[in-house]
Design a protein around this motif. Structure first.
Motif, mmCIF file in Angstrom:
data_model
loop_
_atom_site.group_PDB
_atom_site.id
_atom_site.type_symbol
_atom_site.label_atom_id
_atom_site.label_comp_id
_atom_site.label_asym_id
_atom_site.label_seq_id
_atom_site.Cartn_x
_atom_site.Cartn_y
_atom_site.Cartn_z
ATOM 1 N N CYS A 21 31.737 22.191 10.086
ATOM 2 C CA CYS A 21 31.464 23.601 10.367
ATOM 3 C C CYS A 21 30.044 24.017 9.966
ATOM 4 O O CYS A 21 29.437 23.411 9.092
ATOM 5 C CB CYS A 21 32.459 24.460 9.604
ATOM 6 N N PRO A 22 29.517 25.083 10.576
ATOM 7 C CA PRO A 22 28.199 25.604 10.190
ATOM 8 C C PRO A 22 28.172 25.989 8.715
ATOM 9 O O PRO A 22 29.175 26.446 8.158
ATOM 10 C CB PRO A 22 28.029 26.833 11.078
ATOM 11 N N GLU A 23 27.014 25.789 8.103
ATOM 12 C CA GLU A 23 26.863 26.078 6.683
ATOM 13 C C GLU A 23 25.572 26.850 6.426
ATOM 14 O O GLU A 23 24.591 26.706 7.163
ATOM 15 C CB GLU A 23 26.813 24.792 5.868
ATOM 16 N N LEU A 24 25.582 27.626 5.364
ATOM 17 C CA LEU A 24 24.416 28.356 4.883
ATOM 18 C C LEU A 24 24.002 27.723 3.560
ATOM 19 O O LEU A 24 24.835 27.574 2.661
ATOM 20 C CB LEU A 24 24.749 29.830 4.685
ATOM 21 N N LEU A 25 22.726 27.336 3.471
ATOM 22 C CA LEU A 25 22.214 26.686 2.274
ATOM 23 C C LEU A 25 20.885 27.322 1.873
ATOM 24 O O LEU A 25 20.254 28.000 2.680
ATOM 25 C CB LEU A 25 21.987 25.191 2.535
ATOM 26 N N VAL A 26 20.466 27.062 0.633
ATOM 27 C CA VAL A 26 19.151 27.484 0.166
ATOM 28 C C VAL A 26 18.415 26.247 -0.325
ATOM 29 O O VAL A 26 18.963 25.432 -1.062
ATOM 30 C CB VAL A 26 19.255 28.509 -0.982
ATOM 31 N N ASP A 27 17.168 26.107 0.128
ATOM 32 C CA ASP A 27 16.297 25.036 -0.338
ATOM 33 C C ASP A 27 15.260 25.685 -1.237
ATOM 34 O O ASP A 27 14.279 26.260 -0.767
ATOM 35 C CB ASP A 27 15.645 24.334 0.854
ATOM 36 N N HIS A 28 15.479 25.621 -2.537
ATOM 37 C CA HIS A 28 14.609 26.295 -3.498
ATOM 38 C C HIS A 28 13.211 25.697 -3.556
ATOM 39 O O HIS A 28 12.283 26.347 -4.033
ATOM 40 C CB HIS A 28 15.236 26.276 -4.893
ATOM 41 N N GLU A 29 13.034 24.479 -3.074
ATOM 42 C CA GLU A 29 11.730 23.825 -3.117
ATOM 43 C C GLU A 29 10.943 23.990 -1.816
ATOM 44 O O GLU A 29 9.781 23.616 -1.741
ATOM 45 C CB GLU A 29 11.897 22.351 -3.450
ATOM 46 N N ALA A 30 11.565 24.561 -0.790
ATOM 47 C CA ALA A 30 10.891 24.756 0.494
ATOM 48 C C ALA A 30 9.918 25.925 0.396
ATOM 49 O O ALA A 30 10.064 26.806 -0.458
ATOM 50 C CB ALA A 30 11.923 25.029 1.589
ATOM 51 N N PRO A 31 8.932 25.955 1.299
ATOM 52 C CA PRO A 31 8.053 27.132 1.351
ATOM 53 C C PRO A 31 8.889 28.386 1.609
ATOM 54 O O PRO A 31 9.959 28.311 2.234
ATOM 55 C CB PRO A 31 7.139 26.834 2.545
ATOM 56 N N THR A 32 8.418 29.521 1.148
ATOM 57 C CA THR A 32 9.153 30.782 1.254
ATOM 58 C C THR A 32 9.657 31.048 2.663
ATOM 59 O O THR A 32 10.778 31.503 2.843
ATOM 60 C CB THR A 32 8.254 31.950 0.787
ATOM 61 N N GLU A 33 8.852 30.741 3.673
ATOM 62 C CA GLU A 33 9.237 31.031 5.059
ATOM 63 C C GLU A 33 10.290 30.064 5.608
ATOM 64 O O GLU A 33 10.764 30.244 6.726
ATOM 65 C CB GLU A 33 7.996 31.039 5.961
ATOM 66 N N ARG A 34 10.689 29.061 4.822
ATOM 67 C CA ARG A 34 11.678 28.076 5.286
ATOM 68 C C ARG A 34 12.803 27.865 4.265
ATOM 69 O O ARG A 34 13.519 26.883 4.310
ATOM 70 C CB ARG A 34 10.981 26.740 5.552
ATOM 71 N N ARG A 35 12.968 28.785 3.343
ATOM 72 C CA ARG A 35 13.881 28.601 2.219
ATOM 73 C C ARG A 35 15.368 28.643 2.619
ATOM 74 O O ARG A 35 16.192 27.952 2.049
ATOM 75 C CB ARG A 35 13.604 29.675 1.179
ATOM 76 N N ILE A 36 15.732 29.468 3.591
ATOM 77 C CA ILE A 36 17.126 29.577 4.031
ATOM 78 C C ILE A 36 17.379 28.521 5.110
ATOM 79 O O ILE A 36 16.590 28.371 6.033
ATOM 80 C CB ILE A 36 17.412 30.982 4.596
#
Length: 78
Positions: A21-36
């Motif tokens: 199923c689709p998931e929502l994640l956070v990448d805390h190390e990604a640039p701000t514009e790509r964090r979600i």
């Protein structure tokens, strides 16, 4: 470190099956514009800023996404 190891899972949008199923994640190390990060059940992913996600959530709360999709599907365009 690979992105898959840097992300933190927040939500599974279905979770009632084992179909990926689709998931929502956070990448805390990604640039701000790509964090979600949103993944789909085909292994694809999109990345966006928190502000972009907030805009989508607001449109959904207001019912505009449902209205647009319903209207488009009603056209029966194939």
């Amino acid at each position: 470190m690979p992105a898959a190891e840097r992300t933190r899972h927040l939500l599974t949008f279905c979770g009632k099956c084992s179909c990926g199923c689709p998931e929502l994640l956070v990448d805390h190390e990604a640039p701000t514009e790509r964090r979600i990060v949103i993944t789909d059940d085909f292994g694809q992913r999109i990345q966006m800023s928190v502000e972009q996600l907030e805009a989508i959530v607001e449109e959904a709360r207001a019912g505009r996404i449902t209205e647009l999709v319903t209207a488009e599907l009603a056209l029966g365009v194939r």
